[in-house]
Design an enzyme around this catalytic site. Structure first.
Site, mmCIF file in Angstrom:
data_model
loop_
_atom_site.group_PDB
_atom_site.id
_atom_site.type_symbol
_atom_site.label_atom_id
_atom_site.label_comp_id
_atom_site.label_asym_id
_atom_site.label_seq_id
_atom_site.Cartn_x
_atom_site.Cartn_y
_atom_site.Cartn_z
ATOM 1 N N SER A 179 -6.593 36.633 -39.887
ATOM 2 C CA SER A 179 -5.702 36.642 -41.054
ATOM 3 C C SER A 179 -6.339 35.918 -42.234
ATOM 4 O O SER A 179 -6.389 36.437 -43.356
ATOM 5 C CB SER A 179 -4.372 35.992 -40.665
ATOM 6 O OG SER A 179 -3.621 35.667 -41.796
ATOM 7 N N ASN A 180 -6.843 34.718 -42.006
ATOM 8 C CA ASN A 180 -7.369 33.944 -43.148
ATOM 9 C C ASN A 180 -8.580 34.634 -43.765
ATOM 10 O O ASN A 180 -8.777 34.566 -44.980
ATOM 11 C CB ASN A 180 -7.652 32.491 -42.731
ATOM 12 C CG ASN A 180 -8.927 32.341 -41.952
ATOM 13 O OD1 ASN A 180 -9.983 32.124 -42.523
ATOM 14 N ND2 ASN A 180 -8.861 32.482 -40.630
ATOM 15 N N CYS B 48 -2.541 25.731 -44.519
ATOM 16 C CA CYS B 48 -3.323 24.540 -44.165
ATOM 17 C C CYS B 48 -4.441 24.262 -45.178
ATOM 18 O O CYS B 48 -4.784 25.117 -46.003
ATOM 19 C CB CYS B 48 -3.894 24.701 -42.762
ATOM 20 S SG CYS B 48 -5.287 25.839 -42.700
ATOM 21 N N HIS C 262 -9.743 34.124 -33.757
ATOM 22 C CA HIS C 262 -9.912 35.557 -34.000
ATOM 23 C C HIS C 262 -11.322 35.869 -34.491
ATOM 24 O O HIS C 262 -11.514 36.260 -35.646
ATOM 25 C CB HIS C 262 -8.863 36.038 -35.012
ATOM 26 C CG HIS C 262 -7.469 35.998 -34.464
ATOM 27 N ND1 HIS C 262 -6.354 35.767 -35.243
ATOM 28 C CD2 HIS C 262 -7.014 36.160 -33.191
ATOM 29 C CE1 HIS C 262 -5.270 35.799 -34.471
ATOM 30 N NE2 HIS C 262 -5.649 36.025 -33.222
ATOM 31 N N SER D 19 -12.667 31.083 -38.736
ATOM 32 C CA SER D 19 -13.064 31.321 -37.346
ATOM 33 C C SER D 19 -14.477 31.887 -37.223
ATOM 34 O O SER D 19 -14.919 32.213 -36.121
ATOM 35 C CB SER D 19 -12.062 32.270 -36.678
ATOM 36 O OG SER D 19 -11.808 33.386 -37.515
ATOM 37 N N HIS E 207 -3.759 29.531 -32.115
ATOM 38 C CA HIS E 207 -2.651 30.024 -32.940
ATOM 39 C C HIS E 207 -1.282 29.592 -32.436
ATOM 40 O O HIS E 207 -0.285 29.790 -33.106
ATOM 41 C CB HIS E 207 -2.731 31.558 -33.031
ATOM 42 C CG HIS E 207 -4.125 32.037 -33.312
ATOM 43 N ND1 HIS E 207 -5.013 32.375 -32.315
ATOM 44 C CD2 HIS E 207 -4.792 32.155 -34.478
ATOM 45 C CE1 HIS E 207 -6.178 32.713 -32.852
ATOM 46 N NE2 HIS E 207 -6.082 32.583 -34.170
ATOM 47 N N GLU F 213 0.406 33.678 -34.333
ATOM 48 C CA GLU F 213 1.007 32.453 -34.874
ATOM 49 C C GLU F 213 2.478 32.696 -35.222
ATOM 50 O O GLU F 213 3.349 31.871 -34.931
ATOM 51 C CB GLU F 213 0.239 31.978 -36.116
ATOM 52 C CG GLU F 213 0.794 30.665 -36.661
ATOM 53 C CD GLU F 213 0.150 30.209 -37.966
ATOM 54 O OE1 GLU F 213 -0.861 30.809 -38.388
ATOM 55 O OE2 GLU F 213 0.666 29.248 -38.561
ATOM 56 N N THR G 136 0.150 29.469 -41.453
ATOM 57 C CA THR G 136 -0.822 28.528 -42.033
ATOM 58 C C THR G 136 -1.941 29.214 -42.824
ATOM 59 O O THR G 136 -2.692 28.533 -43.528
ATOM 60 C CB THR G 136 -1.483 27.696 -40.920
ATOM 61 O OG1 THR G 136 -2.033 28.610 -39.961
ATOM 62 C CG2 THR G 136 -0.504 26.754 -40.256
HETATM 63 C C1 2E7 Z 1 -5.464 29.257 -35.709
HETATM 64 C C2 2E7 Z 1 -4.628 29.351 -36.768
HETATM 65 O O1 2E7 Z 1 -8.651 32.560 -35.552
HETATM 66 P P1 2E7 Z 1 -8.446 32.801 -36.999
HETATM 67 O O2 2E7 Z 1 -9.172 33.907 -37.633
HETATM 68 O O3 2E7 Z 1 -6.870 32.921 -37.182
HETATM 69 P P2 2E7 Z 1 -5.978 33.679 -38.255
HETATM 70 O O4 2E7 Z 1 -4.644 33.022 -38.112
HETATM 71 O O5 2E7 Z 1 -6.570 33.490 -39.588
HETATM 72 O O6 2E7 Z 1 -5.890 35.116 -37.851
HETATM 73 O O7 2E7 Z 1 -8.831 31.497 -37.824
HETATM 74 C C3 2E7 Z 1 -8.651 30.203 -37.370
HETATM 75 C C4 2E7 Z 1 -7.233 29.874 -37.123
HETATM 76 C C5 2E7 Z 1 -6.336 29.943 -38.156
HETATM 77 N N1 2E7 Z 1 -5.056 29.686 -37.968
HETATM 78 C C6 2E7 Z 1 -6.807 29.547 -35.898
HETATM 79 CL CL1 2E7 Z 1 -2.978 29.068 -36.570
HETATM 80 FE FE1 F3S Z 2 -5.709 24.973 -38.061
HETATM 81 FE FE2 F3S Z 2 -5.867 25.879 -40.493
HETATM 82 FE FE3 F3S Z 2 -7.912 26.032 -38.945
HETATM 83 S S1 F3S Z 2 -4.107 25.970 -39.139
HETATM 84 S S2 F3S Z 2 -7.054 26.290 -36.945
HETATM 85 S S3 F3S Z 2 -6.978 24.165 -39.647
HETATM 86 S S4 F3S Z 2 -7.303 27.548 -40.427
#
Ligand code: 2E7
Ligand code: F3S
Length: 423
Positions: free
Chosen positions: A338-339, A309, A156, A381, A189, A241, A279
């Site tokens: 999200s993170n 995670c 993302h 990300s 995800h 996810e 996660t």
């Molecule tokens: C996959 C997973 O792509 P992101 O910003 O995703 P989130 O889930 O935070 O929206 O960050 C990397 C990532 C984190 N969790 C990719 Cl399951």
């Molecule tokens: Fe995986 Fe956590 Fe990155 S679930 S994609 S290690 S933020």
């Protein structure tokens, strides 16, 4: 400090009404080496927010006799104790509104000039799952050539997606946008089994970039549901996810977003209940939801190891270490990450205002006026170069001292899927 505006015509550049070009470097025709403008990204954003269509690039100021040549509005300034800096923007000569916008943006810049401390949170930026996912797309492109289809955003982040798009990746929302027999990469995800079957039915070649830590949660969802549990999934509705994991056992899983949702839960057998989580949740808030679940369902069973995670946990810990000593926290990350959003919320809960920015152009300079210490981090990300760009831009506003607060070191690496390993 006075901002000085000079008007100098620039050659070989044509700009229409409402357009502006911000100088990334500026020089006179006879200048051997144009001066780099560190604040260019800040000015770009400030002008976009004032409604101008903004481009950027090096600009050369030269005398010109053509009245249609753009005008260069430039400010040379010396932030306390730092080397002279330049800010310059070209606009059409008769565009009064654009000139006013530039003057106002330069005044905003002037108001943000001061020396500052930058507290860098560490770990920040790319995690092992994101590194792996990006490398999978890059390798698929090298193997097969463009286009390579990717279901949903690989991660993302708007910059990661745009960069891969430029190199030939085509991002689609649904599999029916992928031509039959083509290659499709599943995003980091994860996807539900239904999506896997749909890809099979379409005869697509699948390369799976699901983070291995998400795959672990999927396996637990199948196992817990298989032993007859109701599986409570703590996560955000609509997130990819969440959709992927719920799809593993949709008839036995229920979604809970917060502690308030727990009160309304109905389960078939309160003695057969377990939970899993997304996660990227906030560690502290999730602990509260788990507490509420335990209170209502004393037989609640936990996953074998935490689903939030290591990267999420570490970035939140690192942010805690800087937020308390910062006047403003900048989190580099995209709005659908999200993170990254959890980092903004965490800082705010700690009492330090925070802003999510895709890059330095989204820094609102007027918010920096009273800010002596900037806390800086990036979601999992967000590319590390963007953090460097933010630091560089802040250095254009005055002398900065950069200190890193490292709470732990990360050395996690994930193997690539076999499909792209041989290249
Ligand atoms: C996959 C997973 O792509 P992101 O910003 O995703 P989130 O889930 O935070 O929206 O960050 C990397 C990532 C984190 N969790 C990719 Cl399951
Ligand atoms: Fe995986 Fe956590 Fe990155 S679930 S994609 S290690 S933020």
């Amino acid at each position: 400090m006075q901002t000085e505006i000079q008007a100098v015509r620039t050659a070989d550049l044509s700009l229409g009404q409402g357009e502006a070009m911000v100088a990334t470097a500026v020089g006179r025709q006879d200048d051997a080496r144009p001066t780099r403008s560190r604040v260019a990204p800040l000015l770009e954003g400030a002008l976009r927010r004032r409604g101008l269509a903004v481009s950027s690039g090096p600009l050369q100021a030269v005398p010109s006799s053509k009245p249609t040549d753009p005008v260069l509005l430039a400010a040379a300034y010396t932030p306390h104790g730092a080397a002279e800096q330049t800010a310059a923007v070209a606009v059409a000569p008769d565009d009064r509104a654009a000139r006013d916008a530039v003057q106002s943006a330069l005044l905003e810049l002037e108001s943000a000039l001061r020396s500052r401390a930058v507290l860098l949170a560490s770990p920040r930026s790319f995690c092992a799952g994101v590194d792996r996912a990006i490398e999978i797309v890059e390798r698929a492109l090298a193997q097969e050539g463009a286009p390579v289809y990717v279901r949903k955003q690989i991660v993302h982040n708007v910059h990661v997606v745009q960069d891969l798009e430029r190199r030939g990746a085509v991002f689609v929302d649904e599999l029916d946008e992928v031509p039959p027999a083509a290659t499709v990469v599943f995003s980091a995800h994860g996807v539900s089994p239904e999506v896997r079957s749909a890809a099979d039915r379409r005869g697509l070649r699948v390369i799976d970039a699901t983070c291995p830590l998400v795959t672990k949660v999927h396996a637990e969802a199948r196992r817990f549901a298989g032993r007859g549990d109701t599986v409570v999934f703590i996560g955000h509705a609509g997130h990819e996810e969440t959709e992927g994991t719920l799809g593993e056992a949709s008839d036995r899983m229920v979604l809970v977003e917060n502690a308030a949702d727990v009160a309304g839960l109905r389960v078939a057998d309160p003695d057969r209940i377990s939970y899993l989580t997304q996660t990227t949740l906030a560690v502290d808030e999730t602990a509260e939801v788990i507490e509420a679940l335990k209170e209502r369902f004393p037989a609640l069973r936990a996953p074998h190891s935490e689903d939030i995670c290591y990267a999420t946990t570490n970035r939140q810990e690192a942010l805690r270490a800087v937020a308390a000593d910062s006047d403003l926290v900048l989190v580099v990350g995209s709005v659908n990450s999200s993170n990254s959003r959890r980092l903004v919320e965490l800082s705010t809960r700690q009492g330090t205002p925070a802003q999510l920015i895709d890059d330095a152009s989204e820094i609102e300079m007027h918010r920096l006026r009273e800010v002596a210490t900037v806390g800086l981090t990036a979601g999992a990300s967000a590319p590390p170069q963007l953090v460097e760009q933010v630091i560089d831009s802040l250095a254009g506003l005055g002398p900065i001292s950069v200190k890193e607060r490292q709470v732990t070191q990360e050395n996690v690496q994930f193997a690539l899927p076999r499909a792209v390993r041989a290249i």
